[in-house]
Motif scaffolding. Structure first.
Motif, PDB file in Angstrom:
ATOM      1  N   ALA A  69       0.825  -1.209   0.000  1.00 14.44           N
ATOM      2  CA  ALA A  69       0.000   0.000   0.000  1.00 14.44           C
ATOM      3  C   ALA A  69       0.860   1.260   0.000  1.00 14.44           C
ATOM      4  O   ALA A  69       0.535   2.257  -0.677  1.00 14.44           O
ATOM      5  N   LEU A  75      -0.272   6.297   4.309  1.00 15.41           N
ATOM      6  CA  LEU A  75      -1.403   5.509   4.779  1.00 15.41           C
ATOM      7  C   LEU A  75      -2.160   6.245   5.875  1.00 15.41           C
ATOM      8  O   LEU A  75      -1.572   6.972   6.681  1.00 15.41           O
ATOM      9  N   SER A 120      -8.232   2.014  -1.526  1.00 16.39           N
ATOM     10  CA  SER A 120      -8.237   1.048  -0.435  1.00 16.39           C
ATOM     11  C   SER A 120      -7.773  -0.305  -0.955  1.00 16.39           C
ATOM     12  O   SER A 120      -8.069  -0.678  -2.098  1.00 16.39           O
ATOM     13  N   ILE A 121      -7.053  -1.032  -0.098  1.00 13.05           N
ATOM     14  CA  ILE A 121      -6.524  -2.348  -0.463  1.00 13.05           C
ATOM     15  C   ILE A 121      -7.026  -3.343   0.568  1.00 13.05           C
ATOM     16  O   ILE A 121      -6.623  -3.309   1.737  1.00 13.05           O
ATOM     17  N   PHE A 253      -7.915  -3.845  -4.874  1.00  6.09           N
ATOM     18  CA  PHE A 253      -7.336  -2.498  -4.751  1.00  6.09           C
ATOM     19  C   PHE A 253      -8.204  -1.582  -5.602  1.00  6.09           C
ATOM     20  O   PHE A 253      -8.214  -1.691  -6.826  1.00  6.09           O
ATOM     21  N   THR A 278      -5.567   1.711   3.756  1.00  6.69           N
ATOM     22  CA  THR A 278      -6.117   2.793   2.929  1.00  6.69           C
ATOM     23  C   THR A 278      -5.052   3.848   2.668  1.00  6.69           C
ATOM     24  O   THR A 278      -4.349   4.278   3.577  1.00  6.69           O
ATOM     25  N   VAL A 279      -4.969   4.272   1.408  1.00  6.20           N
ATOM     26  CA  VAL A 279      -3.983   5.254   0.974  1.00  6.20           C
ATOM     27  C   VAL A 279      -4.604   6.651   1.003  1.00  6.20           C
ATOM     28  O   VAL A 279      -5.703   6.875   0.480  1.00  6.20           O
TER      29      VAL A 279
END
Length: 285
Positions: A69, A75, A120-121, A253, A278-279
């Motif tokens: 991520a 993050l 989001s991953i 993703f 989450t980025v």
């Protein structure tokens, strides 16, 4: 698809689209390994093209999940939802007999932030024997499919977003009004455009959602409710969607700036455990 893969200039990366506009499974990559510059660029472009990428058979550690991520930005730590012990960046999403799934509303993550997430991953940890799919909607297509009349009504409009349902949950858990007020101060209700311009593609996407959008600024309550109801309904149009059936060690993703998602809560009382990183994104315009 083959032309797209060639354009990404990564020979080992294969994209298999789920639909013509949204969703692609990615193979030929091991997310346990650090990304080289070519793979990183290829994945970023694929995310922009397909809005959500899916990976199978990725038996990775929490540290590797976080490292992947971080390749795409800083993050965030979710202030309301539970995190994995020892990993504040990892959102722990567990549903079972005592805690039925509640993410079955079309939404984009954390639009109650002034700067909502880039993406989001999500990683599958434990799955029900059947059910628990996640659906994704292309919000470019949702905007483009609107009538010219509706487009004219929302051109330049803004809407207020809020973490209202988290506030309700906090009260149910017995949190005091003074404590809740601290969250209100930390996360004041932001005003975002109803139609967002994607910062990387320049395309317009519908940017209101049933989970967090409260009302359209400058409209009376009834007019705002009616228009928002119409706009929310666009995500539910099948032609704008893809649907992902999870398997152990699957990862999704998605680009929160161009898509919405809906977690089908059809598996109760079975267990479904997921972990999300989450980025951080930027302020919508």
């Amino acid at each position: 698809m083959n032309q797209l893969v060639r354009n990404l200039t990564v020979d080992s990366l294969t994209l298999s689209p789920l639909t013509p506009t949204i969703g692609a499974e990615v193979s030929g990559i091991d997310l346990a390994q650090p990304l080289d510059a070519g793979a990183k660029a290829a994945l970023r472009q694929a995310l922009l093209d397909w809005k959500v990428l899916f990976f199978r058979d990725q038996d990775i550690t929490t540290e590797q999940h976080i490292a992947f991520a971080r390749e795409f930005g800083e993050l965030e730590v979710h202030p309301f939802a539970p995190h994995k012990p020892g990993y504040p960046e990892v959102l722990a999403i567990t549903h079972n007999r005592e805690n039925k799934g509640k993410e079955n509303t079309w939404h984009s993550d954390v639009t109650w932030r002034l700067e909502p997430s880039l993406g989001s991953i999500l990683r599958a940890i434990e799955l029900p024997p059947v059910g628990g799919d996640t659906l994704f909607a292309d919000m470019y297509a949702a905007y483009e499919g609107l009538s010219d009349e509706v487009k004219a009504r929302i051109d330049g409009a803004t809407a207020i977003h809020d973490f209202a349902h988290f506030r309700v949950a906090m009260r149910k858990r017995g949190m005091s009004e003074e404590q809740i007020e601290e969250f209100n101060k930390a996360y004041p209700k932001p005003e975002h455009p109803v139609v967002r311009t994607h910062p990387e593609t320049g395309r317009k996407a519908l940017y209101v959602n049933a989970a967090f959008t409260q009302h359209i600024v400058g409209m009376d309550e009834d007019e705002s409710k009616a228009l928002l109801k119409h706009l929310y309904a666009q995500a539910a149009i099948p032609e704008y969607q893809c649907r992902f059936r999870w398997e152990p060690n699957s990862i999704a993703f998605w680009d929160n700036r161009a898509s919405q998602h809906y977690a089908a809560s059809d598996y109760w009382p079975a267990v479904r455990k997921m972990e999300r990183v989450t980025v951080v994104g930027d302020r919508p315009y």
